[in-house]
Design a protein around this motif. Structure first.
Motif, PDB file in Angstrom:
ATOM      1  N   VAL A   1       0.858  -1.186   0.000  1.00 22.72           N
ATOM      2  CA  VAL A   1       0.000   0.000   0.000  1.00 22.72           C
ATOM      3  C   VAL A   1       0.896   1.239   0.000  1.00 22.72           C
ATOM      4  CG1 VAL A   1      -1.786   1.268   1.230  1.00 22.72           C
ATOM      5  CG2 VAL A   1      -1.817  -1.233   1.217  1.00 22.72           C
ATOM      6  N   MET A   2       0.700   2.117  -0.993  1.00 20.03           N
ATOM      7  CA  MET A   2       1.529   3.306  -1.167  1.00 20.03           C
ATOM      8  C   MET A   2       0.955   4.468  -0.363  1.00 20.03           C
ATOM      9  SD  MET A   2       2.423   3.170  -5.250  1.00 20.03           S
ATOM     10  CE  MET A   2       0.709   3.297  -5.800  1.00 20.03           C
ATOM     11  N   LEU A   3       1.775   5.039   0.516  1.00 19.93           N
ATOM     12  CA  LEU A   3       1.328   6.108   1.395  1.00 19.93           C
ATOM     13  C   LEU A   3       2.170   7.366   1.188  1.00 19.93           C
ATOM     14  CD1 LEU A   3       0.950   3.932   4.584  1.00 19.93           C
ATOM     15  CD2 LEU A   3      -0.901   4.800   3.168  1.00 19.93           C
TER      16      LEU A   3
ATOM     17  N   ALA B   1      -5.127   5.998   0.471  1.00 17.26           N
ATOM     18  CA  ALA B   1      -3.768   5.775  -0.018  1.00 17.26           C
ATOM     19  C   ALA B   1      -3.717   5.886  -1.541  1.00 17.26           C
ATOM     20  CB  ALA B   1      -3.264   4.413   0.452  1.00 17.26           C
ATOM     21  N   LYS B   2      -2.520   5.750  -2.094  1.00 18.02           N
ATOM     22  CA  LYS B   2      -2.291   5.968  -3.517  1.00 18.02           C
ATOM     23  C   LYS B   2      -2.423   4.698  -4.357  1.00 18.02           C
ATOM     24  CE  LYS B   2      -1.431  10.201  -2.483  1.00 18.02           C
ATOM     25  NZ  LYS B   2      -2.456  11.230  -2.745  1.00 18.02           N
ATOM     26  N   GLY B   3      -2.924   3.635  -3.752  1.00 19.28           N
ATOM     27  CA  GLY B   3      -3.065   2.382  -4.483  1.00 19.28           C
ATOM     28  C   GLY B   3      -2.005   1.382  -4.076  1.00 19.28           C
ATOM     29  N   TYR B   4      -1.925   0.288  -4.826  1.00 19.88           N
ATOM     30  CA  TYR B   4      -0.964  -0.777  -4.549  1.00 19.88           C
ATOM     31  C   TYR B   4       0.249  -0.619  -5.455  1.00 19.88           C
ATOM     32  CZ  TYR B   4      -5.026  -2.963  -2.326  1.00 19.88           C
ATOM     33  OH  TYR B   4      -6.129  -3.218  -1.540  1.00 19.88           O
ATOM     34  N   TRP B   5       1.417  -0.760  -4.857  1.00 22.10           N
ATOM     35  CA  TRP B   5       2.671  -0.592  -5.576  1.00 22.10           C
ATOM     36  C   TRP B   5       2.768  -1.567  -6.742  1.00 22.10           C
ATOM     37  CZ3 TRP B   5       6.704   2.641  -5.889  1.00 22.10           C
ATOM     38  CH2 TRP B   5       7.911   2.163  -6.399  1.00 22.10           C
ATOM     39  N   GLN B   6       2.969  -1.033  -7.944  1.00 23.79           N
ATOM     40  CA  GLN B   6       3.182  -1.827  -9.163  1.00 23.79           C
ATOM     41  C   GLN B   6       2.128  -2.910  -9.353  1.00 23.79           C
ATOM     42  OE1 GLN B   6       7.840  -1.569 -10.207  1.00 23.79           O
ATOM     43  NE2 GLN B   6       7.387  -3.175  -8.736  1.00 23.79           N
ATOM     44  N   ASP B   7       0.883  -2.594  -9.027  1.00 23.29           N
ATOM     45  CA  ASP B   7      -0.192  -3.578  -9.151  1.00 23.29           C
ATOM     46  C   ASP B   7      -1.477  -2.882  -9.617  1.00 23.29           C
ATOM     47  OD1 ASP B   7      -1.902  -5.734  -8.952  1.00 23.29           O
ATOM     48  OD2 ASP B   7      -1.085  -6.431  -7.046  1.00 23.29           O
TER      49      ASP B   7
ATOM     50  N   THR C   1      -5.201  -2.657  -7.785  1.00 27.46           N
ATOM     51  CA  THR C   1      -5.561  -1.281  -7.433  1.00 27.46           C
ATOM     52  C   THR C   1      -6.932  -0.938  -7.999  1.00 27.46           C
ATOM     53  OG1 THR C   1      -3.257  -0.538  -7.314  1.00 27.46           O
ATOM     54  CG2 THR C   1      -4.924   1.146  -7.731  1.00 27.46           C
ATOM     55  N   ALA C   2      -7.181  -1.306  -9.242  1.00 29.23           N
ATOM     56  CA  ALA C   2      -8.460  -0.992  -9.880  1.00 29.23           C
ATOM     57  C   ALA C   2      -9.627  -1.730  -9.227  1.00 29.23           C
ATOM     58  CB  ALA C   2      -8.393  -1.336 -11.367  1.00 29.23           C
ATOM     59  N   GLU C   3      -9.346  -2.870  -8.595  1.00 30.01           N
ATOM     60  CA  GLU C   3     -10.413  -3.623  -7.932  1.00 30.01           C
ATOM     61  C   GLU C   3     -10.867  -2.948  -6.643  1.00 30.01           C
ATOM     62  OE1 GLU C   3      -8.598  -7.392  -7.303  1.00 30.01           O
ATOM     63  OE2 GLU C   3      -8.905  -8.099  -9.360  1.00 30.01           O
ATOM     64  N   ARG C   4      -9.957  -2.270  -5.955  1.00 22.56           N
ATOM     65  CA  ARG C   4     -10.274  -1.691  -4.656  1.00 22.56           C
ATOM     66  C   ARG C   4     -10.454  -0.176  -4.712  1.00 22.56           C
ATOM     67  NH1 ARG C   4      -9.697  -3.493   0.667  1.00 22.56           N
ATOM     68  NH2 ARG C   4     -10.249  -5.467  -0.306  1.00 22.56           N
ATOM     69  N   TYR C   5      -9.672   0.497  -5.547  1.00 26.10           N
ATOM     70  CA  TYR C   5      -9.728   1.958  -5.645  1.00 26.10           C
ATOM     71  C   TYR C   5     -10.545   2.344  -6.871  1.00 26.10           C
ATOM     72  CZ  TYR C   5      -5.907   2.013  -2.236  1.00 26.10           C
ATOM     73  OH  TYR C   5      -5.140   1.843  -1.113  1.00 26.10           O
ATOM     74  N   LYS C   6     -11.702   2.941  -6.619  1.00 25.97           N
ATOM     75  CA  LYS C   6     -12.623   3.316  -7.697  1.00 25.97           C
ATOM     76  C   LYS C   6     -13.126   4.739  -7.447  1.00 25.97           C
ATOM     77  CE  LYS C   6     -14.215  -1.492  -7.818  1.00 25.97           C
ATOM     78  NZ  LYS C   6     -15.379  -2.398  -7.617  1.00 25.97           N
ATOM     79  N   PRO C   7     -13.722   5.376  -8.476  1.00 22.48           N
ATOM     80  CA  PRO C   7     -14.260   6.722  -8.263  1.00 22.48           C
ATOM     81  C   PRO C   7     -15.233   6.766  -7.090  1.00 22.48           C
ATOM     82  CG  PRO C   7     -14.206   6.198 -10.596  1.00 22.48           C
ATOM     83  CD  PRO C   7     -13.848   4.932  -9.871  1.00 22.48           C
ATOM     84  N   ALA C   8     -15.149   7.849  -6.337  1.00 16.77           N
ATOM     85  CA  ALA C   8     -16.037   8.014  -5.184  1.00 16.77           C
ATOM     86  C   ALA C   8     -17.492   8.065  -5.636  1.00 16.77           C
ATOM     87  CB  ALA C   8     -15.671   9.293  -4.438  1.00 16.77           C
ATOM     88  N   PRO C   9     -18.418   7.650  -4.790  1.00 18.96           N
ATOM     89  CA  PRO C   9     -19.841   7.729  -5.137  1.00 18.96           C
ATOM     90  C   PRO C   9     -20.250   9.171  -5.440  1.00 18.96           C
ATOM     91  CG  PRO C   9     -19.511   6.417  -3.141  1.00 18.96           C
ATOM     92  CD  PRO C   9     -18.200   7.074  -3.445  1.00 18.96           C
ATOM     93  N   ALA C  10     -21.320   9.314  -6.201  1.00 17.53           N
ATOM     94  CA  ALA C  10     -21.791  10.646  -6.584  1.00 17.53           C
ATOM     95  C   ALA C  10     -22.101  11.508  -5.363  1.00 17.53           C
ATOM     96  CB  ALA C  10     -23.023  10.520  -7.478  1.00 17.53           C
TER      97      ALA C  10
END
Length: 515
Positions: free
Chosen positions: A172-174, A358-364, A368-377
């Protein structure tokens, strides 16, 4: 709150600048560093790191027990413009080799005994190795000082690797801002002050373990790191060091409440904090009875966004199972399966937005796309959010309650079963002190409920007694098919019960029995 929104976000190493020169900052074996000494040691270690690793943004890993190196490195690496990769000292060489390769670390500093366990090929050719004592001595001998960092708060400063209980570890990138605001928020809602002394018992590679350092220094207080062997070591440390703040995960709280606490020692504690799993009603009652003068903070978080919620201690007796409300700098929404904000009492997914994300998963990028998504409206922050996968509900007062992880729900005979509900029912019987409910493959049911328990020392109850009580409180489809008794629960590197390992062991046992 105390106006924290107006406070500037600074590079992480500026936390060393906050305490009074002669105030105690860090208790080490054989010496106590005041803030003047802390600043000097951080500056010298940073200068040595910068000399050895001139490339900004390079990764430097540490693999050592709690001590001067592991406590100073988060600030020293930040000042040197490097990215710190703390490795849990409980990990073995294969896991360490993976983290070193995945992170691209160019330096590993560790204790001699740990470094000696590494096989040929475990450490990349491009990665320097230093023994802990040699590195610290070299930093002091260099005699150089590095001024406080002027880094962009959005720059990366740490990669924290998850335990890998659900697959290969994720880094996890911080950023400086992530960790600074995490320290700011926790310092604020815990009410930490310069006269507080925090006993740091959790691994410093764990997000809240590291935050115990940072939030205490944010307040100008003192940290006492402890690698405990037995729960009684915690009691002794609280007495010896006049500890005011103690944080732990539920398995350790269970053990802590099973040992004797002199009333005077218990009274030293001003606040207790829990993370890494929910407190049970029974455990809350035991903690409140044992530490009546301490404020008990139940908290919820995930490494991908650090901390999401906490429960006001004034509500812990009346709402012992609640996760509370969002912490400062966080926005927490409950989103239903249609993508809308859930109604009161309606189950949904916990989604965390805001600057603690956080900034996502390092080199993954895939994970990252599975867990980090656009915030709800409905989000007031917008941007990227962490979609936790945790199912929660919010009551009419805005308090959140954990239901279960989407991927941990047991599907038995067409029913969705929350493991937590089964576990709470088992603990409520008083016959067991720890319980883990798992769904294991079953040819007729799809999954059968298996319950793993550790019996209460004062109880003489049998499996039949436990099942009888469970049948009184649970619907038939939730009653465990099999109860497994254990003398001790397996604990993972993060201090939590190793549910994944437990499930694998049980599956292997069942497979062996079937053959």
């Amino acid at each position: 709150m105390s106006g924290i929104a107006e406070n500037p976000i600074l590079p992480l190493d500026h936390l060393a600048l906050r305490g009074a020169d002669d105030a105690p900052a860090l208790v080490l074996r054989g010496e106590t560093l005041d803030y003047k000494a802390l600043r000097s040691r951080v500056s010298r270690l940073a200068a040595w790191l910068a000399q050895e690793i001139p490339e900004k943004g390079a990764r430097v890993a540490t693999w050592a027990a709690k001590g001067e190196l592991t406590c100073l490195m988060p600030l020293a690496a930040a000042r040197a413009g490097l990215i710190h990769v703390p490795i849990n000292p409980l990990l073995k060489h294969a896991q360490v080799a993976y983290i070193l390769a995945d992170s691209g670390a160019v330096m590993l500093i560790g204790t001699p005994a740990r470094l000696a366990t590494l096989d040929e090929g475990d450490v990349p050719d491009s990665c320097q190795r230093f023994e802990e004592g040699a590195a610290l001595a070299a930093a002091q001998a260099l005699g150089g000082d590095l001024p406080p960092s002027a880094a962009d708060p959005d720059d990366l400063v740490a990669i924290l690797y998850t335990s890998g209980s659900t697959g290969r570890p994720k880094g996890v990138m911080l950023s400086h801002a992530n960790l600074w605001l995490g320290a700011d928020a926790v310092h604020d809602y815990l009410g930490l002050a310069a006269d507080d002394r925090t006993l740091a018992v959790m691994p410093l590679s764990f997000d809240y373990g590291q935050n115990q350092l940072l939030s205490t220094w944010h307040a100008g207080g003192c940290v006492v790191p402890l690698d405990y062997l037995m729960p009684r070591d915690v009691v002794k440390a609280v007495e010896r060091h006049d500890i005011t703040t103690l944080g732990a995960v539920p398995p350790l709280w269970v053990q802590i409440t099973e040992v004797g606490w002199p009333a005077g020692t218990a009274a030293k504690l001003r606040r207790l904090t829990n993370t890494g799993g929910a407190l049970t009603v029974d455990l809350v009652r035991r903690m409140r009875s044992l530490f009546p003068d301490a404020r008990l903070f139940a908290m919820y978080g995930l490494t991908e966004a650090f901390r999401s919620t906490y429960l006001d201690p004034a509500l812990i007796d009346s709402h012992p199972t609640s996760m509370g409300k969002e912490i400062p700098h966080a926005e927490v929404l409950v989103i239903n399966d249609l993508g809308d904000v859930s109604e009161d009492g309606e189950e949904g997914e916990l989604v965390h937005s805001g600057p603690l994300v956080a900034k996502g998963y390092w080199q993954d990028p895939v994970r990252t796309a599975e867990r980090y998504k656009p915030a709800p409206a409905a989000s007031r922050y917008g941007g990227m959010a962490v979609w936790s996968g945790d199912r929660v509900r919010r009551d009419a007062d805005g308090l959140l309650y954990f239901v279960g992880r989407r991927d941990a729900m047991i599907k038995s005979a067409g029913n969705r079963i929350s493991p937590q509900e089964v576990e709470e029912a088992a603990l409520a019987t008083g016959l067991v002190v720890e319980a883990v409910a798992l769904g294991l493959p079953d040819p007729r049911l799809g999954q059968a409920v298996h319950l793993v328990v550790r019996g209460a020392s004062e109880s003489s109850g049998t499996e039949q007694d436990l099942l009888r009580k469970l049948k009184e409180d649970l619907p038939n489809f939730m009653v465990p098919k099999v109860v497994h008794w254990r003398e001790a629960m397996p604990i993972g590197p993060n201090g939590k019960i190793d549910r994944t390992g437990l499930a694998a062991d049980l599956a292997a046992e069942l497979a062996g029995a079937a053959s």
